[in-house]
Design an enzyme around this catalytic site. Sequence first.
Site, PDB file in Angstrom:
ATOM      1  N   MET A 164      42.815  43.630  32.369  1.00  0.00           N
ATOM      2  CA  MET A 164      43.246  44.976  32.749  1.00  0.00           C
ATOM      3  C   MET A 164      42.311  46.017  32.162  1.00  0.00           C
ATOM      4  SD  MET A 164      47.343  44.720  32.191  1.00  0.00           S
ATOM      5  CE  MET A 164      47.555  46.450  32.604  1.00  0.00           C
ATOM      6  N   CYS A 165      41.609  46.725  33.002  1.00  0.00           N
ATOM      7  CA  CYS A 165      40.775  47.866  32.654  1.00  0.00           C
ATOM      8  C   CYS A 165      39.658  47.509  31.674  1.00  0.00           C
ATOM      9  CB  CYS A 165      41.593  49.015  32.082  1.00  0.00           C
ATOM     10  SG  CYS A 165      42.827  49.683  33.206  1.00  0.00           S
ATOM     11  N   GLY A 166      38.494  48.037  31.942  1.00  0.00           N
ATOM     12  CA  GLY A 166      37.360  47.903  31.047  1.00  0.00           C
ATOM     13  C   GLY A 166      36.955  49.268  30.538  1.00  0.00           C
TER      14      GLY A 166
END
Length: 349
Positions: A1-3
């Site tokens: 989830m999300c970088g």
Amino acid sequence: MCGIIGVIDKRRQCMDGSKIREALASMDERGSGEGAGYAAYGIYPEFADSYAIHVFFDNVRENKPALIKDLEEWGRIVHCEAIPIYEAGIKKVHTPWRFFFKPDITRAQNPLTTADDIVMRLVMNVNSAHNGSLIISSGKNMGVFKAAGWPEQVANLYRIQDYKGYLWLAHNRYPTNTPGWWGGAHPFNLLDWSVVHNGEITSYGTNRRYIESYGYNCSMYTDTEVVAYLVDLLVRKHGLSENLAVRALAPPFWDEIDAMPEKERELNRALRLTYGPALMNGPFAICVATADTLVGFTDRIKLRPLVTGEYKDRLYISSEEAAIRRIEPEIEDVRMPKAGEPVIGRVIA
């Protein structure tokens, strides 16, 4: 989830956006192609004393006159222009624009009003009005560039490599609780504060009610917006250091506080009692930037990854070591901070 990734050069030596683009693109598996963005500091030296107001217009001809009227009521527009965009395979939903603005504090009724206060109130009013104008960044000598797309697409849309800054933030979004759209992409910004975030703030409702009691308007219904406003309140308005602000937002547990030496115990108790509604629960890793500082921290259990590295005058903070190495392959000083432990890099005056 999300970088997420951030880098600061402590001597304000500028770097173009090409490497940050590569680093964020290396974390494509952390996103869904529905949002990415970049924040850069030091990119407008010719207008360094003006607030750089980045705006999304739904319709420039219809929406721009109203925003100009709002700005001219509170100060002077030094310069304005469309933000250049290019073909990138992204559907154009909004038209990005930038205004370089100087507030006039003599127009405020309260003698304690600052230029920052005027710009903050303008941002809150414009973004709450839903009149086809959305202010996405409002700091000095910096700007946010974001859209709904993959990191490479958003970088190509704005030609991020053409901008040179000494501090960069970038984010690849995997939306969960809100849809992917241009305004919902990260970074979120208010004044000089920019925030990128991986995770979920489960205390969003409490945090939102708390921050709105101080005059902030949360109009985008996302937890990351609240984080940006909380940092502005705690550091700019209340005068806390970045380290103390992190302790208020992600404090130790009560049993850990009880085991601390007396002075440290009393300080942490006071922070928890004073800023209880600002405490953020849930899994998160956050990077916060301002004009001279980069801060990274996680939730109190570290349910989201955060890695830091240093090489010469640069501090790197990211979700993954591999992303840092895309920028600096020779980096050796890499570590994983403890849960809730702030990592802070500052420019050298």
